[in-house]
Scaffold this motif. Structure first.
Motif, PDB file in Angstrom:
ATOM      1  N   ARG A 112     -20.879  30.135 -94.700  1.00  0.00           N
ATOM      2  CA  ARG A 112     -19.483  30.479 -94.940  1.00  0.00           C
ATOM      3  C   ARG A 112     -19.191  31.930 -94.559  1.00  0.00           C
ATOM      4  O   ARG A 112     -18.111  32.250 -94.071  1.00  0.00           O
ATOM      5  N   THR A 113     -20.176  32.817 -94.759  1.00  0.00           N
ATOM      6  CA  THR A 113     -19.986  34.236 -94.427  1.00  0.00           C
ATOM      7  C   THR A 113     -20.528  34.581 -93.039  1.00  0.00           C
ATOM      8  O   THR A 113     -20.646  35.756 -92.694  1.00  0.00           O
ATOM      9  N   GLY A 114     -20.881  33.554 -92.244  1.00  0.00           N
ATOM     10  CA  GLY A 114     -21.321  33.768 -90.870  1.00  0.00           C
ATOM     11  C   GLY A 114     -22.769  34.173 -90.713  1.00  0.00           C
ATOM     12  O   GLY A 114     -23.145  34.770 -89.705  1.00  0.00           O
ATOM     13  N   LEU A 115     -23.610  33.808 -91.685  1.00  0.00           N
ATOM     14  CA  LEU A 115     -25.031  34.143 -91.619  1.00  0.00           C
ATOM     15  C   LEU A 115     -25.854  32.913 -91.256  1.00  0.00           C
ATOM     16  O   LEU A 115     -25.471  31.783 -91.562  1.00  0.00           O
ATOM     17  N   PRO A 116     -27.020  33.116 -90.624  1.00  0.00           N
ATOM     18  CA  PRO A 116     -27.840  31.988 -90.177  1.00  0.00           C
ATOM     19  C   PRO A 116     -28.441  31.177 -91.328  1.00  0.00           C
ATOM     20  O   PRO A 116     -29.062  31.723 -92.236  1.00  0.00           O
ATOM     21  N   VAL A 117     -28.239  29.858 -91.238  1.00  0.00           N
ATOM     22  CA  VAL A 117     -28.872  28.877 -92.122  1.00  0.00           C
ATOM     23  C   VAL A 117     -29.799  28.071 -91.226  1.00  0.00           C
ATOM     24  O   VAL A 117     -29.343  27.407 -90.285  1.00  0.00           O
ATOM     25  N   ILE A 118     -31.085  28.135 -91.492  1.00  0.00           N
ATOM     26  CA  ILE A 118     -32.081  27.497 -90.630  1.00  0.00           C
ATOM     27  C   ILE A 118     -32.034  25.976 -90.780  1.00  0.00           C
ATOM     28  O   ILE A 118     -32.124  25.443 -91.893  1.00  0.00           O
TER      29      ILE A 118
END
Length: 169
Positions: A112-118
């Protein structure tokens, strides 16, 4: 409240013995991700992950004082804790390496905050960077979980210096 106790008694073991004793505790493996000021992604492998509280939902992890990424993680408002699944040991090794682009060849989506989820992680936690506590040669990060998801499967486990792909030897 951060309370210090009197110092412990003199130790009768050395750092090597302490490290070996710690290796007997099986732990899960995570990759913590965030973003640099220039927009590039940053990620690192951490096995020092634990739950703190259900209400509010809090987790913790720690990072060494000598880590080059410490100022980034300390200053950013959010990060994602990706709990690796069995078979993702190559990701743990890649994010623990000194390579320039640790995200090379890694499938991920954005939180949601634009960070990588593997992709394929057993679970992930998107956290507000709530507080930090310097202790010894590490900083303990406490994150307030804003979003989490699970992908039920066996976790990647680290024990006695090696990765295990199941909880039995």
């Amino acid at each position: 409240m951060h309370t210090l106790s009197p110092r412990a008694e003199t130790r009768e073991f050395d750092q090597s013995e302490f490290r070996q004793a710690l290796s007997q505790f099986a732990t899960g493996v995570t990759v913590i991700t965030t973003r640099l000021a220039g927009g590039q992604f940053l990620g690192l492998t951490a096995s020092s992950f634990n739950s703190v509280s259900l209400e509010p939902p809090l987790i913790l992890w720690s990072l060494g004082n000598a880590a080059n990424s410490l100022p980034v993680f300390s200053g950013n408002s959010h990060y994602v804790v990706n709990v690796l699944a069995a078979g993702q040991d190559w990701l743990a090794e890649q994010f623990a390496s000194r390579r320039t682009d640790r995200f090379e060849g890694v499938d991920y989506t954005l939180s949601r905050t634009g960070l990588p989820v593997i992709s394929g992680a057993a679970a992930w936690f998107e956290c507000h960077n709530r507080s930090r506590y310097p202790e010894g040669d590490h900083v303990i990060f406490v994150g307030e979980v804003e979003h989490c998801e699970i992908n039920p499967q066996a976790p990647l486990v680290y024990h006695s210096g090696r990765f295990l792909h199941s909880l039995s030897k």
